[in-house]
Scaffold this motif. Structure first.
Motif, PDB file in Angstrom:
ATOM      1  N   LEU A   1       0.827  -1.202   0.000  1.00 41.63           N
ATOM      2  CA  LEU A   1       0.000   0.000   0.000  1.00 41.63           C
ATOM      3  C   LEU A   1       0.865   1.257   0.000  1.00 41.63           C
ATOM      4  O   LEU A   1       0.590   2.212  -0.748  1.00 41.63           O
ATOM      5  CB  LEU A   1      -0.914  -0.013   1.221  1.00 41.63           C
ATOM      6  N   PHE A   2       1.899   1.252   0.823  1.00 41.46           N
ATOM      7  CA  PHE A   2       2.812   2.392   0.870  1.00 41.46           C
ATOM      8  C   PHE A   2       3.481   2.581  -0.492  1.00 41.46           C
ATOM      9  O   PHE A   2       3.609   3.707  -0.992  1.00 41.46           O
ATOM     10  CB  PHE A   2       3.860   2.149   1.963  1.00 41.46           C
ATOM     11  N   GLY A   3       3.872   1.471  -1.120  1.00 45.13           N
ATOM     12  CA  GLY A   3       4.470   1.556  -2.453  1.00 45.13           C
ATOM     13  C   GLY A   3       3.513   2.135  -3.471  1.00 45.13           C
ATOM     14  O   GLY A   3       3.906   2.949  -4.321  1.00 45.13           O
ATOM     15  N   GLY A   4       2.234   1.734  -3.393  1.00 45.83           N
ATOM     16  CA  GLY A   4       1.243   2.285  -4.315  1.00 45.83           C
ATOM     17  C   GLY A   4       1.056   3.778  -4.130  1.00 45.83           C
ATOM     18  O   GLY A   4       0.887   4.520  -5.106  1.00 45.83           O
ATOM     19  N   ILE A   5       1.089   4.243  -2.882  1.00 44.84           N
ATOM     20  CA  ILE A   5       0.970   5.679  -2.600  1.00 44.84           C
ATOM     21  C   ILE A   5       2.150   6.440  -3.203  1.00 44.84           C
ATOM     22  O   ILE A   5       1.978   7.513  -3.798  1.00 44.84           O
ATOM     23  CB  ILE A   5       0.887   5.909  -1.075  1.00 44.84           C
ATOM     24  N   VAL A   6       3.344   5.866  -3.074  1.00 46.65           N
ATOM     25  CA  VAL A   6       4.537   6.517  -3.638  1.00 46.65           C
ATOM     26  C   VAL A   6       4.471   6.508  -5.162  1.00 46.65           C
ATOM     27  O   VAL A   6       4.846   7.495  -5.812  1.00 46.65           O
ATOM     28  CB  VAL A   6       5.820   5.829  -3.125  1.00 46.65           C
ATOM     29  N   GLN A   7       3.986   5.401  -5.769  1.00 46.18           N
ATOM     30  CA  GLN A   7       3.835   5.349  -7.229  1.00 46.18           C
ATOM     31  C   GLN A   7       2.828   6.401  -7.698  1.00 46.18           C
ATOM     32  O   GLN A   7       3.023   7.045  -8.743  1.00 46.18           O
ATOM     33  CB  GLN A   7       3.366   3.955  -7.663  1.00 46.18           C
ATOM     34  N   TYR A   8       1.757   6.570  -6.932  1.00 42.57           N
ATOM     35  CA  TYR A   8       0.745   7.585  -7.239  1.00 42.57           C
ATOM     36  C   TYR A   8       1.367   8.979  -7.238  1.00 42.57           C
ATOM     37  O   TYR A   8       1.126   9.795  -8.130  1.00 42.57           O
ATOM     38  CB  TYR A   8      -0.377   7.492  -6.208  1.00 42.57           C
ATOM     39  N   SER A   9       2.192   9.252  -6.236  1.00 42.76           N
ATOM     40  CA  SER A   9       2.842  10.547  -6.144  1.00 42.76           C
ATOM     41  C   SER A   9       3.864  10.742  -7.256  1.00 42.76           C
ATOM     42  O   SER A   9       3.966  11.827  -7.829  1.00 42.76           O
ATOM     43  CB  SER A   9       3.521  10.694  -4.783  1.00 42.76           C
TER      44      SER A   9
ATOM     45  N   ALA B   1       3.790   9.710 -10.168  1.00 38.03           N
ATOM     46  CA  ALA B   1       3.100  10.012 -11.431  1.00 38.03           C
ATOM     47  C   ALA B   1       2.414  11.367 -11.382  1.00 38.03           C
ATOM     48  O   ALA B   1       1.602  11.682 -12.264  1.00 38.03           O
ATOM     49  CB  ALA B   1       2.090   8.911 -11.747  1.00 38.03           C
ATOM     50  N   GLY B   2       2.688  12.167 -10.355  1.00 35.13           N
ATOM     51  CA  GLY B   2       2.102  13.503 -10.264  1.00 35.13           C
ATOM     52  C   GLY B   2       0.686  13.512  -9.736  1.00 35.13           C
ATOM     53  O   GLY B   2      -0.091  14.421 -10.039  1.00 35.13           O
ATOM     54  N   GLY B   3       0.309  12.487  -8.965  1.00 36.73           N
ATOM     55  CA  GLY B   3      -1.041  12.428  -8.414  1.00 36.73           C
ATOM     56  C   GLY B   3      -2.008  11.714  -9.332  1.00 36.73           C
ATOM     57  O   GLY B   3      -3.166  12.121  -9.468  1.00 36.73           O
ATOM     58  N   SER B   4      -1.551  10.627  -9.947  1.00 36.90           N
ATOM     59  CA  SER B   4      -2.391   9.861 -10.870  1.00 36.90           C
ATOM     60  C   SER B   4      -2.161   8.371 -10.643  1.00 36.90           C
ATOM     61  O   SER B   4      -1.041   7.938 -10.355  1.00 36.90           O
ATOM     62  CB  SER B   4      -2.060  10.211 -12.323  1.00 36.90           C
ATOM     63  N   VAL B   5      -3.236   7.571 -10.773  1.00 35.38           N
ATOM     64  CA  VAL B   5      -3.103   6.120 -10.611  1.00 35.38           C
ATOM     65  C   VAL B   5      -2.445   5.482 -11.824  1.00 35.38           C
ATOM     66  O   VAL B   5      -2.013   4.323 -11.772  1.00 35.38           O
ATOM     67  CB  VAL B   5      -4.466   5.454 -10.351  1.00 35.38           C
ATOM     68  N   MET B   6      -2.382   6.210 -12.929  1.00 33.58           N
ATOM     69  CA  MET B   6      -1.723   5.726 -14.132  1.00 33.58           C
ATOM     70  C   MET B   6      -0.480   6.581 -14.384  1.00 33.58           C
ATOM     71  O   MET B   6      -0.477   7.773 -14.072  1.00 33.58           O
ATOM     72  CB  MET B   6      -2.671   5.783 -15.335  1.00 33.58           C
ATOM     73  N   PRO B   7       0.592   6.003 -14.894  1.00 33.67           N
ATOM     74  CA  PRO B   7       0.672   4.634 -15.437  1.00 33.67           C
ATOM     75  C   PRO B   7       1.229   3.594 -14.480  1.00 33.67           C
ATOM     76  O   PRO B   7       1.486   2.461 -14.894  1.00 33.67           O
ATOM     77  CB  PRO B   7       1.649   4.834 -16.611  1.00 33.67           C
ATOM     78  N   TRP B   8       1.450   3.945 -13.210  1.00 29.09           N
ATOM     79  CA  TRP B   8       2.173   3.018 -12.332  1.00 29.09           C
ATOM     80  C   TRP B   8       1.340   2.451 -11.191  1.00 29.09           C
ATOM     81  O   TRP B   8       1.356   1.242 -10.965  1.00 29.09           O
ATOM     82  CB  TRP B   8       3.428   3.720 -11.772  1.00 29.09           C
ATOM     83  N   ALA B   9       0.647   3.276 -10.445  1.00 30.91           N
ATOM     84  CA  ALA B   9       0.007   2.816  -9.212  1.00 30.91           C
ATOM     85  C   ALA B   9      -1.041   1.725  -9.460  1.00 30.91           C
ATOM     86  O   ALA B   9      -1.049   0.700  -8.763  1.00 30.91           O
ATOM     87  CB  ALA B   9      -0.624   4.001  -8.478  1.00 30.91           C
ATOM     88  N   LEU B  10      -1.932   1.925 -10.425  1.00 31.76           N
ATOM     89  CA  LEU B  10      -3.003   0.955 -10.660  1.00 31.76           C
ATOM     90  C   LEU B  10      -2.478  -0.382 -11.164  1.00 31.76           C
ATOM     91  O   LEU B  10      -2.828  -1.434 -10.595  1.00 31.76           O
ATOM     92  CB  LEU B  10      -4.032   1.534 -11.630  1.00 31.76           C
TER      93      LEU B  10
ATOM     94  N   LEU C   1      13.575  -2.518  -5.157  1.00 35.57           N
ATOM     95  CA  LEU C   1      13.154  -2.709  -3.774  1.00 35.57           C
ATOM     96  C   LEU C   1      11.906  -3.591  -3.791  1.00 35.57           C
ATOM     97  O   LEU C   1      10.869  -3.188  -4.333  1.00 35.57           O
ATOM     98  CB  LEU C   1      12.860  -1.364  -3.121  1.00 35.57           C
ATOM     99  N   PRO C   2      11.959  -4.787  -3.221  1.00 37.82           N
ATOM    100  CA  PRO C   2      10.851  -5.748  -3.392  1.00 37.82           C
ATOM    101  C   PRO C   2       9.533  -5.243  -2.831  1.00 37.82           C
ATOM    102  O   PRO C   2       9.491  -4.613  -1.768  1.00 37.82           O
ATOM    103  CB  PRO C   2      11.346  -6.984  -2.612  1.00 37.82           C
ATOM    104  N   LEU C   3       8.457  -5.513  -3.591  1.00 38.11           N
ATOM    105  CA  LEU C   3       7.081  -5.163  -3.238  1.00 38.11           C
ATOM    106  C   LEU C   3       6.829  -3.658  -3.268  1.00 38.11           C
ATOM    107  O   LEU C   3       5.701  -3.215  -3.070  1.00 38.11           O
ATOM    108  CB  LEU C   3       6.703  -5.698  -1.846  1.00 38.11           C
ATOM    109  N   PHE C   4       7.858  -2.865  -3.526  1.00 37.00           N
ATOM    110  CA  PHE C   4       7.751  -1.406  -3.458  1.00 37.00           C
ATOM    111  C   PHE C   4       8.050  -0.752  -4.809  1.00 37.00           C
ATOM    112  O   PHE C   4       7.350   0.159  -5.218  1.00 37.00           O
ATOM    113  CB  PHE C   4       8.722  -0.887  -2.386  1.00 37.00           C
ATOM    114  N   SER C   5       9.099  -1.221  -5.487  1.00 32.44           N
ATOM    115  CA  SER C   5       9.431  -0.690  -6.805  1.00 32.44           C
ATOM    116  C   SER C   5       8.405  -1.133  -7.838  1.00 32.44           C
ATOM    117  O   SER C   5       7.827  -2.222  -7.735  1.00 32.44           O
ATOM    118  CB  SER C   5      10.821  -1.168  -7.242  1.00 32.44           C
ATOM    119  N   TYR C   6       8.192  -0.299  -8.847  1.00 31.71           N
ATOM    120  CA  TYR C   6       7.274  -0.652  -9.928  1.00 31.71           C
ATOM    121  C   TYR C   6       7.875  -1.781 -10.759  1.00 31.71           C
ATOM    122  O   TYR C   6       9.061  -1.785 -11.074  1.00 31.71           O
ATOM    123  CB  TYR C   6       7.020   0.556 -10.827  1.00 31.71           C
TER     124      TYR C   6
END
Length: 370
Positions: free
Chosen positions: A27-35, A37-46, A336-341
């Motif tokens: 979850l923390f990794g997804g939040i960082v991926q969202y950030s 990408a400039g506050g977007s779930v695409m192209p990384w977080a989702l 970084l496992p489970l955290f890096s895209y």
């Protein structure tokens, strides 16, 4: 189903403390991926979230497989992936200047990633078959060395120094845990120290640059040393509390290369600071401690070596990546496992966790019998 609970027993028996730790990291990794990408779930977080849920489900399903199945599959899986690595050399897909993938039409697979957990199984199986009285003989060394050296060499010529190193470290960890004399590892380390200056000249140019820049990143701050320099700036600028969610400058202004993959820790540290970094490291520490606890509780030789080896593999992932982004090790492309895209490393770590959960389930079952 337990009469005192509405939760079915197979679900209740899952190691929920571990699963919650993994979910916290994901979850923390997804939040960082969202950030990033400039506050977007695409192209990384989702996409990362979908992969995470799928692979976590796979790990949970693997926990219901008896460890003896992994024992039986150790050598066949090793041979299959070794053949695939040879196939990569002959028919592999080239991307990013490296030949690491097999294109099966509907999917591209990276066999070298699968070799990380499989080398643990293969070497553990070898020592499981070896009579205890031969552990200090030459016959305890050279077969394991061959099991490790052949795939590591095939991976090294792809070229992929980071993955080859992980395969070697994982295999050597099992050899050490199997009880080989310490003097062998001390002598091996001394031999490596002697050979490294010679081997350096056989590395690819980009690999040589990574080593020289690691020794002196300020020598080329806008070239080969750019990654490390920007990573240090991002981590340092975060301070204790960070700049705040969505307020990182190094990643949002594209100063930090690979800010969502290999250098995602730097992206996180800039926005969440030292506290965020310590939280993440503590979560990984608890996972590694749990894995070593599983190994210590295990009776069978194969399962014990496998559990310890898989846990060590996860440790190497975390340690090498953190050292890399902090400038304490050369840049070798270990995420970084489970955290890096990315899906390859996540799949590998979830495979490790799935087998660990299987061994843990069997441990608890044995405890219940007594």
């Amino acid at each position: 189903m337990n009469g005192d609970s509405f939760v079915p027993a197979p679900i209740a028996q899952l190691p929920w403390k571990l699963i919650f730790l993994v979910l916290a990291i994901g979850l923390f990794g997804g939040i960082v991926q969202y950030s990033a990408a400039g506050g977007s779930v695409m192209p990384w977080a989702l996409p990362q979230g979908i992969r995470f849920v799928a692979f976590l489900g796979m790990a949970c399903l693997m926990s219901y497989i008896h460890p003896d199945r992994f024992k039986a599959a150790a050598f066949p899986a090793y041979v299959i992936i070794l053949v695939m690595l040879i196939g990569v050399e002959l028919l592999g897909f080239v991307g990013g200047g490296a030949q690491r993938w097999l294109d099966l039409g509907f999917i591209r697979v990276q066999p070298s990633e699968w070799m990380k957990p499989v080398i643990i199984l293969a070497v553990a199986r070898f020592y499981d078959l070896l009579p205890p009285g031969e552990i200090r003989s030459w016959s305890a060394i050279w077969p394991a060395g061959a099991l490790i050296g052949v795939p590591a060499s095939l991976i090294l010529i792809q070229p992929d120094l980071g993955t080859a190193s992980m395969v070697v470290f994982g295999g050597l960890a099992v050899m050490f845990l199997a009880g080989l004399p310490l003097r062998l590892f001390v002598g091996g380390a001394a031999a490596v120290a002697i050979v490294v200056p010679v081997a350096f000249h056989f590395l690819h140019d980009y690999q040589q640059k990574r080593v020289t820049i690691f020794l002196n990143p300020e020598a080329d701050p806008l070239g080969a040393g750019y990654h490390i320099s920007q990573s240090k700036i991002a981590i340092g600028s975060g301070g204790i509390f960070g700049k705040g969610f969505l307020h990182g400058t190094q990643s949002h202004l594209d100063y930090l290369p690979e800010g969502h993959t290999d250098f995602v820790f730097a992206t996180m540290a800039e926005e969440w600071g030292l506290l965020g970094g310590l939280f993440l490291i503590f979560c990984f520490f608890l996972i590694i401690r749990w894995g070593m606890g599983v190994a210590l509780d295990t009776k069978g030789r194969f399962a014990r070596l496998t559990a310890a080896g898989l846990t060590t593999t996860i440790f190497f992932y975390v340690a090498i990546n953190l050292m890399m982004v902090m400038g304490l090790a050369p840049v070798v492309g270990i995420p970084l496992p489970l955290f890096s895209y990315g899906g390859s490393a996540m799949m590998t770590v979830m495979l490790c966790l799935g087998m660990l959960m299987s061994i843990d389930r069997e441990n608890r079952r044995d405890l219940g019998r007594h």
